[in-house]
Design a protein around this motif. Structure first.
Motif, PDB file in Angstrom:
ATOM      1  N   LEU A 277       0.499  -0.936   0.008  1.00 41.83           N
ATOM      2  CA  LEU A 277      -0.195   0.016  -0.155  1.00 41.83           C
ATOM      3  C   LEU A 277       0.871   0.760  -0.021  1.00 41.83           C
ATOM      4  CD1 LEU A 277      -3.143   0.785   1.274  1.00 41.83           C
ATOM      5  CD2 LEU A 277      -1.872   2.161   2.148  1.00 41.83           C
ATOM      6  N   ASN A 278       0.839   2.505  -0.921  1.00 41.34           N
ATOM      7  CA  ASN A 278       1.103   3.436  -1.163  1.00 41.34           C
ATOM      8  C   ASN A 278       0.294   4.591  -0.683  1.00 41.34           C
ATOM      9  OD1 ASN A 278       3.845   2.613  -1.769  1.00 41.34           O
ATOM     10  ND2 ASN A 278       3.014   1.860  -3.601  1.00 41.34           N
ATOM     11  N   ALA A 279       1.186   5.134   0.540  1.00 44.20           N
ATOM     12  CA  ALA A 279      -0.431   6.738   0.273  1.00 44.20           C
ATOM     13  C   ALA A 279       0.451   7.578   1.058  1.00 44.20           C
ATOM     14  CB  ALA A 279      -1.281   5.895   1.129  1.00 44.20           C
ATOM     15  N   LYS A 280      -0.325   9.151   0.527  1.00 48.92           N
ATOM     16  CA  LYS A 280       0.460  10.665   1.242  1.00 48.92           C
ATOM     17  C   LYS A 280       0.988  10.326   2.040  1.00 48.92           C
ATOM     18  CE  LYS A 280      -1.139  12.834  -2.493  1.00 48.92           C
ATOM     19  NZ  LYS A 280      -1.911  13.858  -3.512  1.00 48.92           N
ATOM     20  N   GLN A 281      -0.415   9.977   3.078  1.00 51.21           N
ATOM     21  CA  GLN A 281      -1.208  10.260   4.728  1.00 51.21           C
ATOM     22  C   GLN A 281      -2.208   9.246   4.822  1.00 51.21           C
ATOM     23  OE1 GLN A 281      -3.236  13.622   6.054  1.00 51.21           O
ATOM     24  NE2 GLN A 281      -2.174  13.394   7.659  1.00 51.21           N
TER      25      GLN A 281
ATOM     26  N   SER B 248      -7.715   6.258   6.111  1.00 51.74           N
ATOM     27  CA  SER B 248      -6.969   7.878   5.410  1.00 51.74           C
ATOM     28  C   SER B 248      -7.734   8.606   4.780  1.00 51.74           C
ATOM     29  CB  SER B 248      -5.625   7.374   4.731  1.00 51.74           C
ATOM     30  OG  SER B 248      -5.442   8.417   3.770  1.00 51.74           O
ATOM     31  N   ASP B 249      -7.995   9.691   4.123  1.00 48.48           N
ATOM     32  CA  ASP B 249      -9.042  10.738   3.239  1.00 48.48           C
ATOM     33  C   ASP B 249      -8.391  11.223   2.086  1.00 48.48           C
ATOM     34  OD1 ASP B 249     -11.090  10.649   4.966  1.00 48.48           O
ATOM     35  OD2 ASP B 249     -10.107  12.126   6.207  1.00 48.48           O
TER      36      ASP B 249
ATOM     37  N   LEU C 189      -5.475  -5.223  -8.543  1.00 52.49           N
ATOM     38  CA  LEU C 189      -4.732  -3.313  -8.331  1.00 52.49           C
ATOM     39  C   LEU C 189      -6.058  -2.031  -7.593  1.00 52.49           C
ATOM     40  CD1 LEU C 189      -2.000  -3.199 -11.442  1.00 52.49           C
ATOM     41  CD2 LEU C 189      -1.707  -3.948  -9.040  1.00 52.49           C
ATOM     42  N   ASN C 190      -5.540  -1.228  -7.062  1.00 51.26           N
ATOM     43  CA  ASN C 190      -6.842  -0.616  -6.767  1.00 51.26           C
ATOM     44  C   ASN C 190      -5.519   0.746  -6.447  1.00 51.26           C
ATOM     45  OD1 ASN C 190      -8.743   0.629  -5.335  1.00 51.26           O
ATOM     46  ND2 ASN C 190      -9.659  -1.035  -4.702  1.00 51.26           N
ATOM     47  N   ASP C 191      -6.652   1.885  -7.045  1.00 50.07           N
ATOM     48  CA  ASP C 191      -6.366   3.277  -6.808  1.00 50.07           C
ATOM     49  C   ASP C 191      -7.316   3.851  -6.720  1.00 50.07           C
ATOM     50  OD1 ASP C 191      -3.069   2.965  -8.403  1.00 50.07           O
ATOM     51  OD2 ASP C 191      -4.541   3.644 -10.089  1.00 50.07           O
ATOM     52  N   GLY C 192      -7.273   4.731  -5.786  1.00 54.37           N
ATOM     53  CA  GLY C 192      -8.624   6.002  -5.331  1.00 54.37           C
ATOM     54  C   GLY C 192      -8.072   6.215  -4.557  1.00 54.37           C
ATOM     55  N   GLU C 193      -9.219   7.040  -3.717  1.00 58.72           N
ATOM     56  CA  GLU C 193      -8.748   8.116  -2.142  1.00 58.72           C
ATOM     57  C   GLU C 193      -9.768   7.925  -1.616  1.00 58.72           C
ATOM     58  OE1 GLU C 193      -9.370  12.917  -3.142  1.00 58.72           O
ATOM     59  OE2 GLU C 193      -9.613  12.081  -4.207  1.00 58.72           O
ATOM     60  N   GLY C 194      -9.127   7.665   0.060  1.00 55.82           N
ATOM     61  CA  GLY C 194      -9.761   7.107   0.883  1.00 55.82           C
ATOM     62  C   GLY C 194     -10.379   6.324   1.100  1.00 55.82           C
ATOM     63  N   PHE C 195      -9.824   5.450   2.278  1.00 56.67           N
ATOM     64  CA  PHE C 195     -10.132   3.786   2.373  1.00 56.67           C
ATOM     65  C   PHE C 195     -10.271   3.543   4.171  1.00 56.67           C
ATOM     66  CE2 PHE C 195      -5.745   3.743   3.009  1.00 56.67           C
ATOM     67  CZ  PHE C 195      -5.196   3.443   3.823  1.00 56.67           C
TER      68      PHE C 195
END
Length: 188
Positions: free
Chosen positions: A128-132, A144-145, A157-163
């Motif tokens: 998992l890679n994320a900004k925050q 994360s948001d 693979l999954n690209d998203g925003e918030g989980f």
């Protein structure tokens, strides 16, 4: 002449008293300077390499170039301004690795805030890679948001925003996403 000495003596006493008052005021100002430094960290650690063990087994290893300890404040926390890396080990001693450019641990709420190039590699190789992201230690929950991408062990693979996810990532809820999912239809 006696009156003159008496007046002089009163004047000297008044002058000494006034001098003492102003010198005490200066001492008070010096003492107030310490209040300004109250927001400074209680301790500063460099080259941190901490191990957490339970029943003789290593459960976690935290490494960081620098740690600022603000546990002297009303809302205590520890800050890792130059990055942090943590390895977690399960009962089988399988390792999950977390890396971030910045981290902060809030002692009262058991919440960890990781920011900047956050990368988690689980024991089963999920990445998992994320900004925050935030990790709620009390509830064993990660969320994360911000934008993220995740690569599952089966190639999904999954690209998203918030989980929201549990620590093992076997319960993963994405708020919005685009990705490739593989479904095993043999199990019914």
């Amino acid at each position: 002449m006696y009156i003159t000495y008496h007046h002089i003596l009163k004047g000297i006493v008044a002058l000494v008293f006034a001098t003492m008052l102003f010198s005490c005021q200066n001492g008070l100002n010096e003492a107030r300077k310490f209040d300004v430094d109250y927001q400074a960290p209680l301790t500063v650690g460099e080259g941190i390499n901490l191990f957490y063990t339970d029943s003789g087994k290593v459960r976690a290893n935290l490494r960081s170039p620098k740690m600022l300890d603000f546990t002297n404040l009303q809302f205590p926390y520890r800050e890792f301004p130059d990055g942090v890396e943590v390895d977690f080990f399960n009962e089988k001693q399988e390792k999950t690795n977390i890396i971030a450019d910045y981290g902060i641990i809030y002692n009262t709420t058991n919440l960890i805030d990781l920011r900047g190039n956050v990368k988690i590699v689980t024991a089963d190789s999920t990445i998992l890679n994320a900004k925050q992201l935030y990790w709620d230690q009390s509830n064993s929950w990660i969320f994360s948001d911000e934008k993220y991408n995740i690569q599952m062990t089966n190639g999904a693979l999954n690209d998203g925003e918030g989980f929201d996810a549990n620590e093992n990532f076997d319960k993963f809820i994405s708020r919005s996403n685009v990705g490739v999912q593989y479904i095993d239809e043999s199990e019914k």
